[in-house]
Motif scaffolding. Structure first.
Motif, PDB file in Angstrom:
ATOM      1  N   ALA A  46       5.986   0.027 -12.548  1.00  0.00           N
ATOM      2  CA  ALA A  46       7.203  -0.734 -12.283  1.00  0.00           C
ATOM      3  C   ALA A  46       8.127  -0.033 -11.304  1.00  0.00           C
ATOM      4  O   ALA A  46       9.167  -0.575 -10.943  1.00  0.00           O
ATOM      5  CB  ALA A  46       7.940  -1.007 -13.582  1.00  0.00           C
ATOM      6  N   SER A  47       7.749   1.192 -10.876  1.00  0.00           N
ATOM      7  CA  SER A  47       8.541   1.941  -9.909  1.00  0.00           C
ATOM      8  C   SER A  47       7.595   2.704  -8.991  1.00  0.00           C
ATOM      9  O   SER A  47       6.639   3.327  -9.459  1.00  0.00           O
ATOM     10  CB  SER A  47       9.477   2.917 -10.626  1.00  0.00           C
ATOM     11  N   VAL A  48       7.852   2.652  -7.673  1.00  0.00           N
ATOM     12  CA  VAL A  48       7.013   3.333  -6.694  1.00  0.00           C
ATOM     13  C   VAL A  48       7.899   3.957  -5.630  1.00  0.00           C
ATOM     14  O   VAL A  48       9.046   3.529  -5.433  1.00  0.00           O
ATOM     15  CB  VAL A  48       6.013   2.361  -6.029  1.00  0.00           C
ATOM     16  N   PRO A  49       7.399   4.967  -4.902  1.00  0.00           N
ATOM     17  CA  PRO A  49       8.179   5.528  -3.793  1.00  0.00           C
ATOM     18  C   PRO A  49       8.174   4.593  -2.590  1.00  0.00           C
ATOM     19  O   PRO A  49       7.259   3.773  -2.423  1.00  0.00           O
ATOM     20  CB  PRO A  49       7.443   6.828  -3.484  1.00  0.00           C
ATOM     21  N   ALA A  50       9.192   4.697  -1.760  1.00  0.00           N
ATOM     22  CA  ALA A  50       9.287   3.875  -0.558  1.00  0.00           C
ATOM     23  C   ALA A  50       8.103   4.132   0.366  1.00  0.00           C
ATOM     24  O   ALA A  50       7.550   5.229   0.414  1.00  0.00           O
ATOM     25  CB  ALA A  50      10.596   4.170   0.166  1.00  0.00           C
ATOM     26  N   GLY A  51       7.726   3.106   1.106  1.00  0.00           N
ATOM     27  CA  GLY A  51       6.587   3.202   2.019  1.00  0.00           C
ATOM     28  C   GLY A  51       5.653   2.027   1.832  1.00  0.00           C
ATOM     29  O   GLY A  51       6.041   0.986   1.291  1.00  0.00           O
ATOM     30  N   PRO A  52       4.390   2.152   2.259  1.00  0.00           N
ATOM     31  CA  PRO A  52       3.440   1.048   2.117  1.00  0.00           C
ATOM     32  C   PRO A  52       3.039   0.842   0.655  1.00  0.00           C
ATOM     33  O   PRO A  52       2.694   1.787  -0.049  1.00  0.00           O
ATOM     34  CB  PRO A  52       2.247   1.484   2.971  1.00  0.00           C
ATOM     35  N   VAL A  53       3.085  -0.403   0.216  1.00  0.00           N
ATOM     36  CA  VAL A  53       2.730  -0.764  -1.154  1.00  0.00           C
ATOM     37  C   VAL A  53       1.818  -1.982  -1.105  1.00  0.00           C
ATOM     38  O   VAL A  53       2.107  -2.951  -0.407  1.00  0.00           O
ATOM     39  CB  VAL A  53       3.977  -1.103  -2.006  1.00  0.00           C
ATOM     40  N   THR A  54       0.705  -1.922  -1.835  1.00  0.00           N
ATOM     41  CA  THR A  54      -0.191  -3.067  -1.930  1.00  0.00           C
ATOM     42  C   THR A  54      -0.135  -3.640  -3.339  1.00  0.00           C
ATOM     43  O   THR A  54      -0.360  -2.922  -4.314  1.00  0.00           O
ATOM     44  CB  THR A  54      -1.636  -2.666  -1.595  1.00  0.00           C
ATOM     45  N   PHE A  55       0.185  -4.914  -3.436  1.00  0.00           N
ATOM     46  CA  PHE A  55       0.266  -5.603  -4.717  1.00  0.00           C
ATOM     47  C   PHE A  55      -1.054  -6.331  -4.963  1.00  0.00           C
ATOM     48  O   PHE A  55      -1.460  -7.178  -4.162  1.00  0.00           O
ATOM     49  CB  PHE A  55       1.434  -6.585  -4.724  1.00  0.00           C
ATOM     50  N   GLN A  56      -1.708  -5.975  -6.054  1.00  0.00           N
ATOM     51  CA  GLN A  56      -2.985  -6.586  -6.416  1.00  0.00           C
ATOM     52  C   GLN A  56      -2.720  -7.581  -7.541  1.00  0.00           C
ATOM     53  O   GLN A  56      -2.461  -7.208  -8.678  1.00  0.00           O
ATOM     54  CB  GLN A  56      -3.979  -5.507  -6.853  1.00  0.00           C
ATOM     55  N   VAL A  57      -2.779  -8.851  -7.193  1.00  0.00           N
ATOM     56  CA  VAL A  57      -2.385  -9.918  -8.112  1.00  0.00           C
ATOM     57  C   VAL A  57      -3.622 -10.602  -8.673  1.00  0.00           C
ATOM     58  O   VAL A  57      -4.509 -11.002  -7.921  1.00  0.00           O
ATOM     59  CB  VAL A  57      -1.501 -10.959  -7.398  1.00  0.00           C
TER      60      VAL A  57
ATOM     61  N   THR B 236      10.780 -10.003 -13.419  1.00  0.00           N
ATOM     62  CA  THR B 236      10.690  -8.655 -13.965  1.00  0.00           C
ATOM     63  C   THR B 236      11.164  -7.671 -12.915  1.00  0.00           C
ATOM     64  O   THR B 236      10.794  -7.785 -11.734  1.00  0.00           O
ATOM     65  CB  THR B 236       9.242  -8.320 -14.376  1.00  0.00           C
ATOM     66  N   ASP B 237      11.960  -6.691 -13.304  1.00  0.00           N
ATOM     67  CA  ASP B 237      12.500  -5.712 -12.357  1.00  0.00           C
ATOM     68  C   ASP B 237      11.404  -4.824 -11.776  1.00  0.00           C
ATOM     69  O   ASP B 237      10.430  -4.462 -12.447  1.00  0.00           O
ATOM     70  CB  ASP B 237      13.543  -4.840 -13.043  1.00  0.00           C
ATOM     71  N   PHE B 238      11.587  -4.464 -10.509  1.00  0.00           N
ATOM     72  CA  PHE B 238      10.677  -3.552  -9.809  1.00  0.00           C
ATOM     73  C   PHE B 238      11.531  -2.642  -8.932  1.00  0.00           C
ATOM     74  O   PHE B 238      12.402  -3.129  -8.204  1.00  0.00           O
ATOM     75  CB  PHE B 238       9.681  -4.342  -8.950  1.00  0.00           C
ATOM     76  N   THR B 239      11.297  -1.334  -8.992  1.00  0.00           N
ATOM     77  CA  THR B 239      12.153  -0.372  -8.301  1.00  0.00           C
ATOM     78  C   THR B 239      11.369   0.397  -7.247  1.00  0.00           C
ATOM     79  O   THR B 239      10.234   0.825  -7.486  1.00  0.00           O
ATOM     80  CB  THR B 239      12.751   0.631  -9.306  1.00  0.00           C
ATOM     81  N   VAL B 240      11.989   0.577  -6.087  1.00  0.00           N
ATOM     82  CA  VAL B 240      11.424   1.421  -5.025  1.00  0.00           C
ATOM     83  C   VAL B 240      12.404   2.557  -4.784  1.00  0.00           C
ATOM     84  O   VAL B 240      13.590   2.319  -4.522  1.00  0.00           O
ATOM     85  CB  VAL B 240      11.195   0.611  -3.732  1.00  0.00           C
ATOM     86  N   THR B 241      11.912   3.786  -4.885  1.00  0.00           N
ATOM     87  CA  THR B 241      12.782   4.955  -4.751  1.00  0.00           C
ATOM     88  C   THR B 241      12.653   5.583  -3.368  1.00  0.00           C
ATOM     89  O   THR B 241      11.620   5.470  -2.712  1.00  0.00           O
ATOM     90  CB  THR B 241      12.426   6.001  -5.816  1.00  0.00           C
ATOM     91  N   GLY B 242      13.700   6.272  -2.905  1.00  0.00           N
ATOM     92  CA  GLY B 242      13.667   6.965  -1.619  1.00  0.00           C
ATOM     93  C   GLY B 242      13.838   6.013  -0.460  1.00  0.00           C
ATOM     94  O   GLY B 242      14.352   4.904  -0.593  1.00  0.00           O
TER      95      GLY B 242
END
Length: 382
Positions: free
Chosen positions: A56-67, A122-128
């Motif tokens: 539910a939380s990832v660092p900033a940058g490229p993110v791939t969502f697998q749905v 649902t909340d999702f957080t990106v840090t940095g």
């Protein structure tokens, strides 16, 4: 860009081209992992209860969502929201189907949204913070040309859409059934070429292009398909002048919006993929133009719009993945060749006359193009 999230769409492929920073890739039928290199992977399982991201939380940058639709009958899509803005999404996922979309995200608070679930958000957080990716200067220059070229293309096609739509709506207001029918497919052609851009502007695409099963309140159904039904099924234009007036106004609004819209390279590739999804989900099936059976005109327009986006990206893709570039180019030619037997005059044959066996062939050609095309966005993301 503010995007309305109050109108769930029913099994319609959509694109989100006009949001700065967006990089969306993949399709439900893709067999390969087209995630950008180094992307963090987030799993989203669709159920009727909700769609919690993991993690539910990832660092900033490229993110791939697998749905993946695990068991949901009421939920067929997942969207990533930043406030009211749709940053990326995967739609048309019935139980058992899966798909991906990839984004380069900055730090902040987001939400994963799955319309019609018991818990929709649902909340999702990106840090940095996310650094701008490094890129070969020649590739960067080619991609800059691609994005400016696409902006000019969209503006030019919408400039054609406005008078073509008015020719159609003028005939509707005049009660001229034959003239309105003759103008219908051509007006829609210009719209279908750039539909992913229109879809980025909240309710504008539903207002212009919703089908009967996309709207809950039939009294509020507007756009091309409402008039299509009046012409071919109801065989009466009585009461349709206000619908024609609204269609003109909505197309004029689209013209205003695209005049200032800019694009990212991967957005072009994602839009091309979404156009192919449109072909597979509604054109080949005959669901799109169910009254007029002019689906093949829309089919060609979607492919033409997708090919334009790809052609603009091709000089850069030739440098980053020449083999993929060649494959996609070849498959585009194959799809367009498959359409040729159905040409009739300036248009196409009535799609209801095309048998299931021939439709399967068209589907196979589209699928063969969609899979490699879904990989392009990651290749031009830097």
């Amino acid at each position: 860009m503010p995007i309305s999230t109050t109108t769930p769409r029913v099994l319609r492929a959509t694109g989100l081209l006009a949001i700065a920073g967006l990089v969306a890739t993949g399709c439900a039928k893709s067999k390969s992992d087209s995630a950008p290199k180094g992307a963090v992977k987030v799993a989203i399982n669709l159920t009727d209860d909700g769609c919690k991201p993991s993690p539910a939380s990832v660092p900033a940058g490229p993110v791939t969502f697998q749905v993946k639709n695990v068991s949901a009958n009421k939920v067929t899509e997942a969207e990533l929201l930043n406030g009211d803005t749709i940053m990326g999404e995967k739609e048309n996922l019935t139980p058992g189907l899966s798909g991906t979309f990839s984004l380069r995200l900055n730090g902040g608070k987001y939400q994963v949204y799955c319309p019609n679930a018991k818990t929709e958000k649902t909340d999702f957080t990106v840090t940095g913070s996310s650094a701008t990716p490094s890129q070969d200067p020649a590739v960067k220059a080619a991609l800059t040309q691609a994005t400016t070229g696409y902006q000019a293309y969209v503006i030019a096609e919408v400039d054609k859409l406005v008078p073509a739509t008015k020719q159609f709506t003028d005939a509707v207001r005049a009660g001229d059934m034959d003239k309105a029918k003759a103008a219908f497919a051509q007006a829609r052609y210009y719209y279908e070429e750039v539909e992913p851009v229109a879809e980025s502007f909240g309710d504008l695409d539903p207002d212009i292009d919703a089908r009967v099963d996309d709207v809950d309140d039939q009294s509020k159904w507007t756009g091309f398909h409402r008039l299509e039904k009046a012409l071919w099924q109801d065989k009466s234009l009585t009461g349709m002048s206000p619908v024609a007036d609204k269609l003109d106004a909505d197309v004029a609004k689209l013209k205003t919006l695209v005049a200032t819209t800019t694009y990212q390279p991967a957005q072009l590739a994602n839009g091309a993929t979404e156009l192919l999804d449109e072909v597979a989900s509604s054109k080949v099936t005959g669901e799109e133009d169910r009254y007029s059976h002019t689906d093949l005109s829309d089919f060609e327009a979607n492919v033409s719009g997708a090919q334009k986006a790809f052609d603009l990206l091709k000089p850069a893709l030739d440098k980053t993945d020449a083999a993929l570039s060649t494959t996609v180019n070849t498959q585009f030619a194959a799809v367009l060749a498959a359409l040729q037997p159905y040409k009739q005059g300036n248009g196409y044959v009535d799609y209801s006359t095309v048998g299931d066996d021939k439709r399967r062939v068209l589907t196979q050609k589209v699928d063969a193009l969609a899979e490699p095309l879904s990989q392009v966005a990651a290749k031009v993301n830097g």
